[in-house]
Design an enzyme around this catalytic site. Structure first.
Site, short mmCIF file in Angstrom:
data_model
loop_
_atom_site.label_atom_id
_atom_site.label_comp_id
_atom_site.label_asym_id
_atom_site.label_seq_id
_atom_site.Cartn_x
_atom_site.Cartn_y
_atom_site.Cartn_z
N ASP A 186 46.63 11.01 38.90
CA ASP A 186 45.43 10.71 39.82
C ASP A 186 45.17 12.02 39.73
O ASP A 186 45.26 12.80 40.14
CB ASP A 186 45.92 10.07 41.02
N GLN A 187 43.32 11.99 40.41
CA GLN A 187 42.26 12.63 40.99
C GLN A 187 41.96 13.07 41.70
O GLN A 187 41.18 11.57 41.82
CB GLN A 187 42.08 14.03 38.99
#
Length: 201
Positions: free
Chosen positions: A69-70
């Site tokens: 995830d970013q």
């Protein structure tokens, strides 16, 4: 040999993982990505990466699962996906002449043993000073309205940058391969050695 699962629907992450010449499947996790109260951006991406991997494990209980995830952060504030042209103009105008930090949460979950490894990789992007005309041209050309920060670094977005700073440029696209190789090694998978996980080309 366990099946390797990439817990993402992103074609860009799949393209990155394919660089390692491993056989893998992809699966899209359905989780609530809302931040918790007082949760920092790096805490958020680590938690979500782990949650995505655990969610995929419900469907693939004996597999080795990659979650990621970013978020993009400017002046301590998370920059989400703009969703439209006007919001994208706001985001790029704010980023102009400034540094945006990308925090990428990475998790490798061995669903068979319950072993969870996770980390956060940091990558900085220094933006050029952009005119309103340049921002408009870029957005009209690439239309990155579903991309955090309003740009695609793997595409024409490179034209917006003055400097890139970080350990692994793959992290900017969403999957820090250098760190992933280290996590895989902890599960006795050496990407530089022939194994049943090796893809044939």
């Amino acid at each position: 040999m366990q099946t390797l699962i990439l817990g993402s629907s992103s074609p860009f992450r799949a393209e990155l993982l394919a660089k390692l010449h491993l056989n893998f499947l992809t699966a899209s996790p359905d989780i609530d990505e809302s931040p918790k109260p007082n949760e920092t951006p790096d805490q958020l991406v680590r938690r979500l990466a782990e949650s995505k991997a655990r969610k995929i494990a419900e469907q693939y209980p004996d597999s080795l699962i990659i979650g990621s995830d970013q978020v993009a952060v400017l002046n301590g504030q998370v920059m989400g996906k703009p969703g439209n042209h006007l919001k994208a103009i706001e985001q790029l105008s704010a980023a102009s002449g400034n540094t945006v930090t990308f925090m990428t949460g990475l998790a490798l979950f061995n669903a068979a043993t319950g072993n969870m490894q996770s980390d956060v990789d940091y990558f900085e992007v220094v933006f050029r000073t952009l005119s309103a005309e340049q921002i408009e041209f870029y957005l009209t050309t690439e239309q990155p309205y579903q991309c955090a920060g309003s740009f695609k670094s793997e595409g024409f977005g490179i034209s917006l940058f003055k400097e890139l700073r970080g350990r692994d440029p793959n992290s900017l696209v969403g999957l820090p391969l250098i760190r992933l190789i280290e996590l895989l090694a902890n599960e006795n998978i050496d990407v530089l050695v022939s194994s049943p996980l090796r893809a044939s080309y």
